[in-house]
Design an enzyme around this catalytic site. Structure first.
Site, PDB file in Angstrom:
ATOM      1  N   ASP A  45       7.934   9.793   1.665  1.00  0.00           N
ATOM      2  CA  ASP A  45       7.040  10.682   2.410  1.00  0.00           C
ATOM      3  C   ASP A  45       7.858  11.761   3.137  1.00  0.00           C
ATOM      4  O   ASP A  45       7.301  12.627   3.805  1.00  0.00           O
ATOM      5  CB  ASP A  45       6.087   9.922   3.339  1.00  0.00           C
ATOM      6  CG  ASP A  45       6.792   9.071   4.375  1.00  0.00           C
ATOM      7  OD1 ASP A  45       8.036   9.041   4.376  1.00  0.00           O
ATOM      8  OD2 ASP A  45       6.098   8.431   5.191  1.00  0.00           O
ATOM      9  N   SER A  46       9.184  11.731   2.922  1.00  0.00           N
ATOM     10  CA  SER A  46      10.022  12.866   3.319  1.00  0.00           C
ATOM     11  C   SER A  46       9.524  14.149   2.663  1.00  0.00           C
ATOM     12  O   SER A  46       9.881  15.249   3.090  1.00  0.00           O
ATOM     13  CB  SER A  46      11.490  12.615   2.917  1.00  0.00           C
ATOM     14  OG  SER A  46      11.573  12.271   1.545  1.00  0.00           O
ATOM     15  N   ASP A  84       6.454   5.572  -1.170  1.00  0.00           N
ATOM     16  CA  ASP A  84       6.118   5.286   0.234  1.00  0.00           C
ATOM     17  C   ASP A  84       4.615   5.238   0.430  1.00  0.00           C
ATOM     18  O   ASP A  84       3.892   6.107  -0.074  1.00  0.00           O
ATOM     19  CB  ASP A  84       6.617   6.450   1.116  1.00  0.00           C
ATOM     20  CG  ASP A  84       7.995   6.214   1.667  1.00  0.00           C
ATOM     21  OD1 ASP A  84       8.393   5.050   1.834  1.00  0.00           O
ATOM     22  OD2 ASP A  84       8.678   7.212   1.949  1.00  0.00           O
ATOM     23  N   LYS A 112       6.832   1.150  -0.706  1.00  0.00           N
ATOM     24  CA  LYS A 112       7.710   1.000   0.467  1.00  0.00           C
ATOM     25  C   LYS A 112       6.844   1.142   1.720  1.00  0.00           C
ATOM     26  O   LYS A 112       6.037   2.071   1.839  1.00  0.00           O
ATOM     27  CB  LYS A 112       8.825   2.046   0.451  1.00  0.00           C
ATOM     28  CG  LYS A 112       9.742   1.955   1.675  1.00  0.00           C
ATOM     29  CD  LYS A 112      11.075   2.628   1.445  1.00  0.00           C
ATOM     30  CE  LYS A 112      11.098   4.125   1.589  1.00  0.00           C
ATOM     31  NZ  LYS A 112      10.721   4.645   2.917  1.00  0.00           N
ATOM     32  N   GLU A 114       7.050   0.966   6.067  1.00  0.00           N
ATOM     33  CA  GLU A 114       7.943   0.997   7.226  1.00  0.00           C
ATOM     34  C   GLU A 114       7.509  -0.067   8.230  1.00  0.00           C
ATOM     35  O   GLU A 114       6.323  -0.142   8.583  1.00  0.00           O
ATOM     36  CB  GLU A 114       7.896   2.376   7.897  1.00  0.00           C
ATOM     37  CG  GLU A 114       8.461   3.469   7.008  1.00  0.00           C
ATOM     38  CD  GLU A 114       8.563   4.819   7.703  1.00  0.00           C
ATOM     39  OE1 GLU A 114       8.348   4.892   8.931  1.00  0.00           O
ATOM     40  OE2 GLU A 114       8.861   5.801   7.007  1.00  0.00           O
ATOM     41  N   GLU A 181      17.753   2.208   7.414  1.00  0.00           N
ATOM     42  CA  GLU A 181      18.085   3.619   7.702  1.00  0.00           C
ATOM     43  C   GLU A 181      18.735   3.751   9.076  1.00  0.00           C
ATOM     44  O   GLU A 181      18.198   3.247  10.084  1.00  0.00           O
ATOM     45  CB  GLU A 181      16.803   4.471   7.644  1.00  0.00           C
ATOM     46  CG  GLU A 181      17.072   5.943   7.975  1.00  0.00           C
ATOM     47  CD  GLU A 181      15.949   6.879   7.571  1.00  0.00           C
ATOM     48  OE1 GLU A 181      14.980   6.439   6.928  1.00  0.00           O
ATOM     49  OE2 GLU A 181      16.059   8.067   7.905  1.00  0.00           O
TER      50      GLU A 181
END
Ligand code: KIV
Length: 266
Positions: A45-46, A84, A112, A114, A181
């Site tokens: 999602d960057s 993501d 993925k 978070e 990260e």
């Protein structure tokens, strides 16, 4: 079914061969990165920051994640595709499961998420549906407002203890992979040794089982003009993007990236 499967990744961890992962958002770059030998492509999602120009990943929608996943799938040559789930997927368990279905149907092989130990319930439910999960720990960009910025995590012992406990709990819940990260290099190595599932690092030092970088960063492109400390510009010395991707994969595999200068101390 990609050429690279969970069994491949487990085998790489067991043999000590490092796993190379890159973000990709479209078919052309997905083809170039997978042809260069990256085992995994991340539709991060960057994309909210590097493609859309937002100052965080929060505005990204699941429809956008599914669209870019479908683009990457068309160019991919055998890599495992990880997508993501965006910020808004976290509003309820049902929404998260529905969003996972959308990105898997678009072409992802793994999602993925978070977060820490509290992801156990979605991980179990997703595994029952046949969806492998990568849990993202440490600096989780969707929580940038809680962290007060993009800051290294796990420097204090209480935080480090929490991250170690979260990693073990996530493995026990059935996570297929972890992504760490921006944590101190020593903690990155410790967590990678403490779990049997592969651990991919970004700013987590050389001791993780693999590395990931945002494609734009490693090609020397940045909207702000400033690269994070953990980034190396792989365009230097190359005459094209394909060469930069190949140099990245080689450097991850031979252990020359990340160097000590790309890591964080406790
Ligand atoms: O969104 C993304 O690209 C990521 C990487 C920073 C690992 O999560």
């Amino acid at each position: 079914m990609p050429d690279v499967t969970l069994t491949t990744l487990q085998g790489l961890k067991q043999s000590g061969e490092k796993i190379a992962m890159l973000t990709a958002y479209d078919a052309t770059f997905a083809q170039a990165a997978s042809a260069a030998g990256a085992e995994m492509l991340l539709i991060g999602d960057s994309l909210g920051m590097v493609l859309q120009g937002h100052d965080s990943t929060l505005p990204v929608t699941v429809e956008e994640m599914a669209y870019h996943t479908a683009c990457v799938k068309r160019g991919n040559q055998g890599a495992m595709i990880v997508t993501d789930l965006p910020f808004a997927s976290g509003t309820s368990l049902q929404r998260l499961l529905d969003d996972a279905v959308k990105v898997m149907q678009a072409g992802a092989h793994m999602v993925k998420l978070e977060g820490g130990a509290w992801l156990a319930e979605p991980i179990v439910r997703l595994a029952q549906m046949g969806v492998p999960v990568c849990a993202h720990l440490g600096l989780t960009p969707q929580s940038v407002n809680l962290f007060g910025g993009f800051k290294v995590q796990g420097r204090q012992e209480t935080q480090a203890r929490q991250l170690r406990a979260d990693a073990i709990a996530l493995e026990q819940a059935g996570a297929a992979m972890l992504l760490l990260e921006c944590v101190p290099s020593a903690l990155g190595q410790e967590i990678s040794e403490a779990v049997k599932i592969p651990v991919i690092g970004i700013g987590a030092g050389p001791g993780t089982d693999g590395q990931v970088l945002v494609m734009h960063d490693m090609l020397g492109l940045s909207l702000s003009g400033r690269a994070p400390k953990f980034v190396k510009n792989f365009m230097q010395g190359q005459d094209g993007i394909q060469g930069a991707f190949a140099a990245y994969v080689k450097a991850v595999k031979d252990g020359s990236f990340p160097g000590p200068e790309h890591g964080f101390s406790a």
